[in-house]
Design a protein around this motif. Sequence first.
Motif, PDB file in Angstrom:
ATOM      1  N   ILE A 124       0.730  -1.159   0.023  1.00  0.00           N
ATOM      2  CA  ILE A 124       0.088  -0.057  -0.083  1.00  0.00           C
ATOM      3  C   ILE A 124       0.818   1.279   0.144  1.00  0.00           C
ATOM      4  CG2 ILE A 124      -1.548   1.355   1.640  1.00  0.00           C
ATOM      5  CD1 ILE A 124      -3.305  -0.748   1.969  1.00  0.00           C
ATOM      6  N   PRO A 125       1.808   1.433   1.019  1.00  0.00           N
ATOM      7  CA  PRO A 125       2.735   2.736   0.836  1.00  0.00           C
ATOM      8  C   PRO A 125       3.094   3.092  -0.434  1.00  0.00           C
ATOM      9  CG  PRO A 125       3.027   1.688   2.742  1.00  0.00           C
ATOM     10  CD  PRO A 125       2.258   0.468   2.135  1.00  0.00           C
ATOM     11  N   PHE A 126       3.783   1.946  -1.097  1.00  0.00           N
ATOM     12  CA  PHE A 126       4.212   2.443  -2.447  1.00  0.00           C
ATOM     13  C   PHE A 126       2.974   3.008  -3.330  1.00  0.00           C
ATOM     14  CE2 PHE A 126       8.949   0.999  -2.622  1.00  0.00           C
ATOM     15  CZ  PHE A 126       9.296   2.094  -2.913  1.00  0.00           C
ATOM     16  N   ALA A 127       2.026   1.929  -3.381  1.00  0.00           N
ATOM     17  CA  ALA A 127       1.002   2.299  -4.297  1.00  0.00           C
ATOM     18  C   ALA A 127       0.443   3.735  -3.897  1.00  0.00           C
ATOM     19  CB  ALA A 127       0.004   1.205  -3.974  1.00  0.00           C
ATOM     20  N   VAL A 128       0.190   4.055  -2.785  1.00  0.00           N
ATOM     21  CA  VAL A 128      -0.206   5.602  -2.424  1.00  0.00           C
ATOM     22  C   VAL A 128       0.601   6.677  -3.051  1.00  0.00           C
ATOM     23  CG1 VAL A 128      -0.674   7.098  -0.708  1.00  0.00           C
ATOM     24  CG2 VAL A 128      -1.470   4.589  -0.470  1.00  0.00           C
ATOM     25  N   TRP A 129       1.823   6.343  -2.727  1.00  0.00           N
ATOM     26  CA  TRP A 129       2.930   7.386  -3.130  1.00  0.00           C
ATOM     27  C   TRP A 129       2.710   7.638  -4.415  1.00  0.00           C
ATOM     28  CZ3 TRP A 129       4.756  10.286   0.448  1.00  0.00           C
ATOM     29  CH2 TRP A 129       5.560  10.888   0.415  1.00  0.00           C
ATOM     30  N   ILE A 130       2.953   6.525  -5.405  1.00  0.00           N
ATOM     31  CA  ILE A 130       3.210   6.684  -6.798  1.00  0.00           C
ATOM     32  C   ILE A 130       1.788   6.908  -7.636  1.00  0.00           C
ATOM     33  CG2 ILE A 130       3.198   5.178  -8.826  1.00  0.00           C
ATOM     34  CD1 ILE A 130       5.154   3.295  -7.364  1.00  0.00           C
ATOM     35  N   MET A 131       0.654   6.530  -6.928  1.00  0.00           N
ATOM     36  CA  MET A 131      -0.450   7.092  -7.352  1.00  0.00           C
ATOM     37  C   MET A 131      -0.829   8.523  -7.188  1.00  0.00           C
ATOM     38  SD  MET A 131      -1.566   4.672  -9.445  1.00  0.00           S
ATOM     39  CE  MET A 131      -3.090   5.550 -10.042  1.00  0.00           C
ATOM     40  N   ARG A 132      -0.640   9.023  -5.991  1.00  0.00           N
ATOM     41  CA  ARG A 132      -0.579  10.341  -5.551  1.00  0.00           C
ATOM     42  C   ARG A 132       0.179  11.309  -6.595  1.00  0.00           C
ATOM     43  NH1 ARG A 132       1.380  14.518  -1.373  1.00  0.00           N
ATOM     44  NH2 ARG A 132       3.581  13.562  -2.053  1.00  0.00           N
ATOM     45  N   ASP A 133       1.439  10.806  -6.735  1.00  0.00           N
ATOM     46  CA  ASP A 133       2.114  11.605  -7.966  1.00  0.00           C
ATOM     47  C   ASP A 133       1.462  11.587  -9.237  1.00  0.00           C
ATOM     48  OD1 ASP A 133       4.650  12.680  -6.964  1.00  0.00           O
ATOM     49  OD2 ASP A 133       5.548  11.645  -8.785  1.00  0.00           O
ATOM     50  N   PHE A 134       1.003  10.505  -9.661  1.00  0.00           N
ATOM     51  CA  PHE A 134       0.625  10.451 -10.970  1.00  0.00           C
ATOM     52  C   PHE A 134      -0.751  11.231 -10.818  1.00  0.00           C
ATOM     53  CE2 PHE A 134      -1.685   8.540 -14.482  1.00  0.00           C
ATOM     54  CZ  PHE A 134      -0.699   8.028 -15.155  1.00  0.00           C
ATOM     55  N   PHE A 135      -1.700  11.044  -9.941  1.00  0.00           N
ATOM     56  CA  PHE A 135      -2.921  12.052 -10.208  1.00  0.00           C
ATOM     57  C   PHE A 135      -2.218  13.636 -10.190  1.00  0.00           C
ATOM     58  CE2 PHE A 135      -4.861   8.347  -8.462  1.00  0.00           C
ATOM     59  CZ  PHE A 135      -5.626   7.988  -9.230  1.00  0.00           C
ATOM     60  N   ASN A 136      -1.290  13.887  -9.434  1.00  0.00           N
ATOM     61  CA  ASN A 136      -1.093  15.225  -9.232  1.00  0.00           C
ATOM     62  C   ASN A 136      -0.643  15.569 -10.898  1.00  0.00           C
ATOM     63  OD1 ASN A 136      -1.123  15.758  -6.443  1.00  0.00           O
ATOM     64  ND2 ASN A 136       0.884  15.469  -5.992  1.00  0.00           N
ATOM     65  N   GLY A 137       0.146  14.813 -11.513  1.00  0.00           N
ATOM     66  CA  GLY A 137       0.554  15.225 -12.810  1.00  0.00           C
ATOM     67  C   GLY A 137      -0.656  15.176 -13.793  1.00  0.00           C
ATOM     68  N   LEU A 138      -1.783  14.624 -13.647  1.00  0.00           N
ATOM     69  CA  LEU A 138      -2.937  14.521 -14.563  1.00  0.00           C
ATOM     70  C   LEU A 138      -3.647  15.864 -14.487  1.00  0.00           C
ATOM     71  CD1 LEU A 138      -5.044  11.425 -14.279  1.00  0.00           C
ATOM     72  CD2 LEU A 138      -3.567  11.979 -16.089  1.00  0.00           C
ATOM     73  N   PRO A 139      -3.739  16.582 -15.537  1.00  0.00           N
ATOM     74  CA  PRO A 139      -4.560  17.781 -15.743  1.00  0.00           C
ATOM     75  C   PRO A 139      -5.821  17.803 -14.852  1.00  0.00           C
ATOM     76  CG  PRO A 139      -4.165  17.115 -17.902  1.00  0.00           C
ATOM     77  CD  PRO A 139      -3.448  16.140 -17.035  1.00  0.00           C
ATOM     78  N   THR A 140      -6.257  18.722 -14.145  1.00  0.00           N
ATOM     79  CA  THR A 140      -7.589  18.610 -13.623  1.00  0.00           C
ATOM     80  C   THR A 140      -8.931  19.131 -14.640  1.00  0.00           C
ATOM     81  OG1 THR A 140      -7.333  20.672 -12.644  1.00  0.00           O
ATOM     82  CG2 THR A 140      -6.993  18.508 -11.333  1.00  0.00           C
ATOM     83  N   ASP A 141      -8.437  19.757 -15.714  1.00  0.00           N
ATOM     84  CA  ASP A 141      -9.375  20.396 -16.745  1.00  0.00           C
ATOM     85  C   ASP A 141     -10.400  19.573 -17.195  1.00  0.00           C
ATOM     86  OD1 ASP A 141      -7.230  22.149 -16.452  1.00  0.00           O
ATOM     87  OD2 ASP A 141      -6.645  22.235 -18.605  1.00  0.00           O
ATOM     88  N   LEU A 142      -9.947  18.127 -17.517  1.00  0.00           N
ATOM     89  CA  LEU A 142     -11.046  17.295 -17.989  1.00  0.00           C
ATOM     90  C   LEU A 142     -12.239  16.852 -16.861  1.00  0.00           C
ATOM     91  CD1 LEU A 142      -8.828  14.790 -19.937  1.00  0.00           C
ATOM     92  CD2 LEU A 142     -10.550  16.189 -20.862  1.00  0.00           C
ATOM     93  N   GLU A 143     -11.544  16.707 -15.696  1.00  0.00           N
ATOM     94  CA  GLU A 143     -12.769  16.619 -14.556  1.00  0.00           C
ATOM     95  C   GLU A 143     -13.497  17.782 -14.359  1.00  0.00           C
ATOM     96  OE1 GLU A 143     -10.729  15.079 -10.679  1.00  0.00           O
ATOM     97  OE2 GLU A 143      -9.069  15.050 -12.101  1.00  0.00           O
ATOM     98  N   ASP A 144     -12.924  19.001 -14.366  1.00  0.00           N
ATOM     99  CA  ASP A 144     -13.600  20.157 -14.221  1.00  0.00           C
ATOM    100  C   ASP A 144     -14.863  20.388 -15.440  1.00  0.00           C
ATOM    101  OD1 ASP A 144     -12.230  20.941 -12.189  1.00  0.00           O
ATOM    102  OD2 ASP A 144     -10.667  22.342 -13.310  1.00  0.00           O
ATOM    103  N   SER A 145     -14.214  19.936 -16.580  1.00  0.00           N
ATOM    104  CA  SER A 145     -15.392  20.123 -17.606  1.00  0.00           C
ATOM    105  C   SER A 145     -16.560  19.095 -17.444  1.00  0.00           C
ATOM    106  CB  SER A 145     -14.688  20.000 -19.011  1.00  0.00           C
ATOM    107  OG  SER A 145     -14.072  19.117 -19.210  1.00  0.00           O
TER     108      SER A 145
END
Lengths: 286, 337
Positions: free
Chosen positions: A161-182
């Motif tokens: 879990i720790p690695f999974a959380v860490w990597i995924m958090r980083d990944f989501f941080n890098g995903l632009p939020t525009d698509l979600e917003d629209s």
Amino acid sequence: MKRRSRRSTLLIYFVVIFWSFIVLFPYYWLATTSFKKPLDATRFPKYVPFYDFQPTTEHWDYILTQRWDKTSGSFRNSLIIASGSTFLAVLLGSMAGYGLSRFKYYWKRLRWRNDNIAFWIISQRFLPPAVFIIPFMIAYVDLGLIDTHAGLIIAYTMFNIPFAVWIMRDFFNGLPTDLEDSARVDGATRWKAFYRIVLPLSAPGLVSVAILSFIFSWNEYLYSLMLTNAEAVTLPPFIAAQNTQRGVEWWYISALAMLAIVPVILFGLALERFITRGLVAGALKG
Amino acid sequence: MAQASSDLTIEEGQGTRDDRIMKRVFLSPTVFVLLALSIFPLLWSLGISFTDIQRGGSTTARVEEATGETGTGFLGLDWSLSARNYDRLLHDSRLWIAARNTFIYVFLGVTIQYVIGLLLALVLNQQFRMRSLVRVIFLIPMMTTPVVVGYTGRMMFDSFKGPIADLLRHAEVWWAQVPVIGSDINLYVPWMTETKWARFTMVLMDSWQWIPFMMLILLAGMQAIPDDVYEAARVDGASSFQIFRRITFPMLLPLSATVILIRGLEIFKIIDVIVVTTGGGPGSATESLTMYIYKTALTFGNYGYAAAISFALLVLVVIFSTLFLGLIRRFIPRDQY
């Protein structure tokens, strides 16, 4: 870019060839040993099949047919346990990663914000497993989890879990939020935006977490050794145990070892890009 | 990467009801799992370390049960009794050997792996044919089960039938023909059987497996350094070595500190390779702390004492990583780290 001198080009090729040899030779040795007759494996080293020694398939035959029930048993255990804990780690890790990336948490008592929570989570990965092993053993005996698939899945999930959380958090941080917003502007709920838009986009991150978790669980030794004894033994302790019966039978061990590492290596190589991405994300921020 | 921010980010008390539910539902399973599987066992382990629980129960507990007391095996709040495990720990010479071995593994292992990993990363950072294939090949050991690494290492380093010993024997014969060197050269190396060599062999096997990890991370760091920095240095006429010393290496420092810490913490837990190669021998010359804990618990069945050792180990890990982090903070500016 400036042209390299001839000398440094030679140096590069020398290092590459030298290190490839260091990396690959042990695997070559493992592969050939699994085809050696006992006498060829225990006396002077034999290097080239058909030249140095006459290869035999009897050890593979022994492992794959005569003792197949035992071999396949630990193989199956490894598969079930690694898949199970990988599934849980990906599921929980991506959820928590998304939460930490998109929401702001604040825990008043410790004045913890997202970064503190994330650090607390990754720090769990670095505690020595030996600290947990005694309570796990005692609790597992009481709970009937000792020597079960579920028991090891739970234990490995905790480490993945720790690695999974860490990597995924980083990944989501890098995903632009525009698509979600629209999507949200168009009236989708946040939940819908998550599984319709974010989740498909995060496939590379999810894959890298899955591979890393799988490889870790597949290779883990200490917990499997301590928490299983017959039914749920995974491959690493099963291979390690080969050395007690009738001395060290290198030819069988080599065949078993090949059986254990070939799937992970093929799996890892096929998805090498993803692993690199995941590891780098983990380490750059870790 | 910067923390993603949008107007979707929810401050405390803001957002729709849906958002607030999602916010909690997404993080809580992980926190719950970690509390249940990590913090709780950690505290329990601390409790166990003050008992004399053994395989088949605790002697104190059996006495307590016989006399009608509670029977927890807890050694009581009397310090001299309850700290018995910790007192024993201070006088356990085998434990100190294991601790020293572990430090040797961490120190030597991290050094070797960092230096070679950095060198390989520098090479892979150059353009050459089949570079991606080479990178893939270099990564293979990382995916190999440590148990298999141990067994393979044992075959490779066998002092009689191993290929390395064979190569050295041949080298002996060749060199004996060189007039100046003479014939009294002995390249026999007791890889697994002599104390110092055996420890070194353990480090070599761990390094073989984990140099790729160092290489990979450092390579990623190098590729993140913008090209124009290099261009500027080249325009100023810097040699490749100067570029490495003045640009690449300093810019990699924060990342180096991180990988060194990660690898150091991982080597601290070393066990699998040792179990299948020397089994901790000769004597207890190659035993690591984790291995000693495992033996104390499983072979000797002494759970209370094993828990006490693992706690001491935890304290050591925390102290050393804190010291290390503090040290690098002094040398690396906060904003870079």
